[in-house]
Motif scaffolding. Structure first.
Motif, PDB file in Angstrom:
ATOM      1  N   MET A   1       0.712  -1.259  -0.028  1.00 56.97           N
ATOM      2  CA  MET A   1       0.187   0.076  -0.081  1.00 56.97           C
ATOM      3  C   MET A   1       0.873   1.399   0.044  1.00 56.97           C
ATOM      4  SD  MET A   1      -3.452   0.740  -0.178  1.00 56.97           S
ATOM      5  CE  MET A   1      -4.033  -0.946   0.349  1.00 56.97           C
ATOM      6  N   ILE A   2       0.613   2.417  -0.920  1.00 57.89           N
ATOM      7  CA  ILE A   2       1.152   3.415  -0.969  1.00 57.89           C
ATOM      8  C   ILE A   2       0.435   4.468  -0.181  1.00 57.89           C
ATOM      9  CG2 ILE A   2       2.026   5.180  -2.613  1.00 57.89           C
ATOM     10  CD1 ILE A   2       2.026   3.081  -4.939  1.00 57.89           C
ATOM     11  N   TYR A   3       1.280   5.333   0.593  1.00 55.88           N
ATOM     12  CA  TYR A   3       0.671   6.186   1.636  1.00 55.88           C
ATOM     13  C   TYR A   3       0.960   7.645   0.800  1.00 55.88           C
ATOM     14  CZ  TYR A   3      -0.483   9.338   5.473  1.00 55.88           C
ATOM     15  OH  TYR A   3      -0.961  10.484   6.232  1.00 55.88           O
ATOM     16  N   GLU A   4      -0.243   8.546   0.252  1.00 57.96           N
ATOM     17  CA  GLU A   4       0.113   9.654  -0.342  1.00 57.96           C
ATOM     18  C   GLU A   4      -0.599  10.756   0.402  1.00 57.96           C
ATOM     19  OE1 GLU A   4      -1.264   9.190  -4.526  1.00 57.96           O
ATOM     20  OE2 GLU A   4       0.341   8.147  -5.126  1.00 57.96           O
ATOM     21  N   HIS A   5       0.276  11.791   0.733  1.00 60.92           N
ATOM     22  CA  HIS A   5      -0.007  12.857   1.423  1.00 60.92           C
ATOM     23  C   HIS A   5       0.138  14.077   0.309  1.00 60.92           C
ATOM     24  CE1 HIS A   5      -1.022  15.618   4.629  1.00 60.92           C
ATOM     25  NE2 HIS A   5      -1.098  14.602   5.490  1.00 60.92           N
ATOM     26  N   PRO A   6      -1.177  14.901   0.351  1.00 62.80           N
ATOM     27  CA  PRO A   6      -0.971  16.100  -0.535  1.00 62.80           C
ATOM     28  C   PRO A   6       0.029  17.157   0.027  1.00 62.80           C
ATOM     29  CG  PRO A   6      -3.169  16.102   0.619  1.00 62.80           C
ATOM     30  CD  PRO A   6      -2.427  14.771   0.781  1.00 62.80           C
ATOM     31  N   LEU A   7       0.279  17.436   1.191  1.00 63.51           N
ATOM     32  CA  LEU A   7       0.980  18.213   1.930  1.00 63.51           C
ATOM     33  C   LEU A   7       2.480  17.745   1.741  1.00 63.51           C
ATOM     34  CD1 LEU A   7       1.421  20.839   3.514  1.00 63.51           C
ATOM     35  CD2 LEU A   7       1.337  19.378   5.551  1.00 63.51           C
ATOM     36  N   ALA A   8       2.831  16.369   1.774  1.00 64.67           N
ATOM     37  CA  ALA A   8       4.035  16.101   1.528  1.00 64.67           C
ATOM     38  C   ALA A   8       4.617  16.321  -0.209  1.00 64.67           C
ATOM     39  CB  ALA A   8       4.098  14.595   1.707  1.00 64.67           C
ATOM     40  N   TYR A   9       3.515  16.142  -0.706  1.00 61.71           N
ATOM     41  CA  TYR A   9       3.739  16.475  -2.305  1.00 61.71           C
ATOM     42  C   TYR A   9       4.142  18.050  -2.560  1.00 61.71           C
ATOM     43  CZ  TYR A   9       3.502  16.281  -7.468  1.00 61.71           C
ATOM     44  OH  TYR A   9       3.573  16.431  -8.652  1.00 61.71           O
ATOM     45  N   VAL A  10       3.292  18.722  -2.120  1.00 63.84           N
ATOM     46  CA  VAL A  10       3.520  20.099  -2.490  1.00 63.84           C
ATOM     47  C   VAL A  10       4.861  20.822  -1.631  1.00 63.84           C
ATOM     48  CG1 VAL A  10       1.158  20.725  -2.906  1.00 63.84           C
ATOM     49  CG2 VAL A  10       1.874  20.897  -0.502  1.00 63.84           C
ATOM     50  N   LEU A  11       4.766  20.071  -0.455  1.00 67.24           N
ATOM     51  CA  LEU A  11       6.061  20.463   0.016  1.00 67.24           C
ATOM     52  C   LEU A  11       7.536  20.118  -0.715  1.00 67.24           C
ATOM     53  CD1 LEU A  11       5.130  20.168   3.827  1.00 67.24           C
ATOM     54  CD2 LEU A  11       5.389  22.393   2.377  1.00 67.24           C
ATOM     55  N   GLY A  12       7.196  18.900  -1.046  1.00 65.59           N
ATOM     56  CA  GLY A  12       8.317  18.427  -1.908  1.00 65.59           C
ATOM     57  C   GLY A  12       8.747  19.215  -3.128  1.00 65.59           C
ATOM     58  N   VAL A  13       7.797  19.508  -3.896  1.00 62.78           N
ATOM     59  CA  VAL A  13       7.698  20.463  -5.058  1.00 62.78           C
ATOM     60  C   VAL A  13       8.277  21.776  -4.700  1.00 62.78           C
ATOM     61  CG1 VAL A  13       6.273  21.791  -6.745  1.00 62.78           C
ATOM     62  CG2 VAL A  13       5.879  19.427  -6.208  1.00 62.78           C
ATOM     63  N   GLU A  14       8.125  22.317  -3.316  1.00 61.60           N
ATOM     64  CA  GLU A  14       8.604  23.508  -3.115  1.00 61.60           C
ATOM     65  C   GLU A  14      10.064  23.372  -2.608  1.00 61.60           C
ATOM     66  OE1 GLU A  14       7.400  26.521  -2.932  1.00 61.60           O
ATOM     67  OE2 GLU A  14       5.091  26.379  -2.511  1.00 61.60           O
ATOM     68  N   GLY A  15      10.417  22.205  -2.097  1.00 59.13           N
ATOM     69  CA  GLY A  15      11.793  21.869  -1.662  1.00 59.13           C
ATOM     70  C   GLY A  15      12.543  21.773  -3.028  1.00 59.13           C
ATOM     71  N   LEU A  16      11.958  20.854  -4.036  1.00 62.08           N
ATOM     72  CA  LEU A  16      12.866  20.951  -5.237  1.00 62.08           C
ATOM     73  C   LEU A  16      13.236  22.349  -5.944  1.00 62.08           C
ATOM     74  CD1 LEU A  16      11.488  17.799  -6.665  1.00 62.08           C
ATOM     75  CD2 LEU A  16      13.643  17.802  -5.802  1.00 62.08           C
ATOM     76  N   ALA A  17      12.101  23.187  -5.843  1.00 61.62           N
ATOM     77  CA  ALA A  17      12.446  24.274  -6.297  1.00 61.62           C
ATOM     78  C   ALA A  17      13.315  25.252  -5.750  1.00 61.62           C
ATOM     79  CB  ALA A  17      11.061  25.126  -6.653  1.00 61.62           C
ATOM     80  N   LEU A  18      13.360  25.180  -4.530  1.00 59.46           N
ATOM     81  CA  LEU A  18      14.396  25.842  -3.495  1.00 59.46           C
ATOM     82  C   LEU A  18      15.871  25.525  -3.739  1.00 59.46           C
ATOM     83  CD1 LEU A  18      12.530  26.314  -0.322  1.00 59.46           C
ATOM     84  CD2 LEU A  18      13.251  28.229  -1.715  1.00 59.46           C
TER      85      LEU A  18
END
Length: 294
Positions: A1-18
């Motif tokens: 089972m995969i655990y997908e959290h929208p907050l984790a995703y958008v924070l990851g996007v922000e982190g990659l951009a930073l």
């Protein structure tokens, strides 16, 4: 089972951009805007409580579900087709194998260029649609690691959006080489490993609307090269196109989450400036042209 959290995703996007700012790609204003946006995201209760458990779905089951809508508009098709068509259109007509042919998207193009078509797929539902699309083709049920094709039988192998679904590239590339005649060509396209790492993985809906993800593996660029060389295939060309949206204006941030059937890509709309910064410098697909030693 995969655990997908929208907050984790958008924070990851922000982190990659930073992280791009450490290469000098962004200025202080961009960094400050990202930090402000992160604080806002952390305070968003709708994101904090929207996590989902997602089933990992094997390829045959996943593509049986997906076959009904596979030919709907798909940005990956728009990106790979001009390059793939450009490569294969420069080759002489012969016997062409569409490996993991799906609904026959590439087989139809090759048939129109005068090739005699063989197609292999592990999904009976996909094959049914491919036969209707290319009635003159010979379509067979089979697996990429055990192609139901004799040795030295084809002049060209094409394989689109499938190798990310095999755990080991070696057996598939070895099979492509086995069925090729000396001097034959292999053309493949896949979601770029950078995209797979960001969660660009096909989504499906299971019974009762439960979300699922088709089993997908993260193959590095070097993994493709090593598997190809081991099979006797030489690299003729490699393309890593970016997404067309990378060069368009940044839209305004969405106020709410998008439809779950687009998860997680719809979440990019919540942080469009950060998402666009990633798209601008990251390939979205990888397209290979190999040739068997003759």
């Amino acid at each position: 089972m995969i655990y997908e959290h929208p907050l984790a995703y958008v924070l990851g996007v922000e982190g990659l951009a930073l992280l791009r700012s450490y290469r000098g790609e962004h200025d202080r204003e961009f960094v400050d805007a990202r930090l402000t946006e992160i604080r806002k995201l952390l305070d968003d209760d709708t994101l904090a409580t929207a996590a989902v458990e997602v089933a990992r779905v094997e390829t045959v089951e996943g593509y049986e579900i997906w076959s009904k809508t596979y030919d709907d508009p798909n940005s990956a098709f728009d990106i790979d087709e001009p390059i793939v068509h450009g490569i294969v259109d420069a080759l002489p007509a012969g016997v062409a194998l569409d490996a993991a042919c799906g609904t026959g998207r590439l087989a139809a193009h090759l048939a129109g260029r005068g090739h005699r078509i063989l197609g292999v797929d592990s999904s009976p539902d996909m094959l049914e649609r491919a036969r209707a699309r290319v009635p003159q083709g010979d379509f067979r049920l089979g697996d990429l690691s055990r192609l139901p094709i004799p040795d030295d039988a084809v002049d060209l192998v094409v394989c689109s959006l499938a190798l990310t679904h095999v755990a080991d590239l070696g057996p598939a590339l070895a099979e492509f080489a086995r069925v090729l005649r000396p001097g034959g060509h292999v053309v493949t396209s896949d979601i770029h490993p950078e995209g797979v790492a960001r969660g660009v993985v096909p989504s499906v809906r299971l019974a009762g609307g439960r979300p699922g993800r088709v089993a997908t593996y993260h193959h590095l660029i070097g993994d493709y090269i090593r598997a190809a060389l081991a099979a006797g295939l030489q690299v003729r060309r490699c393309e890593e196109p970016r997404h067309p949206r990378a060069d368009t204006a940044v839209p305004a941030a969405a106020e709410t989450l998008g439809p779950w059937d687009l998860w997680p890509w719809c979440l990019d709309d919540l942080v469009p400036e950060a998402a666009r910064a990633i798209l601008a410098g990251t390939p979205t697909m990888v397209i290979w042209h190999f040739q068997l030693s003759g």
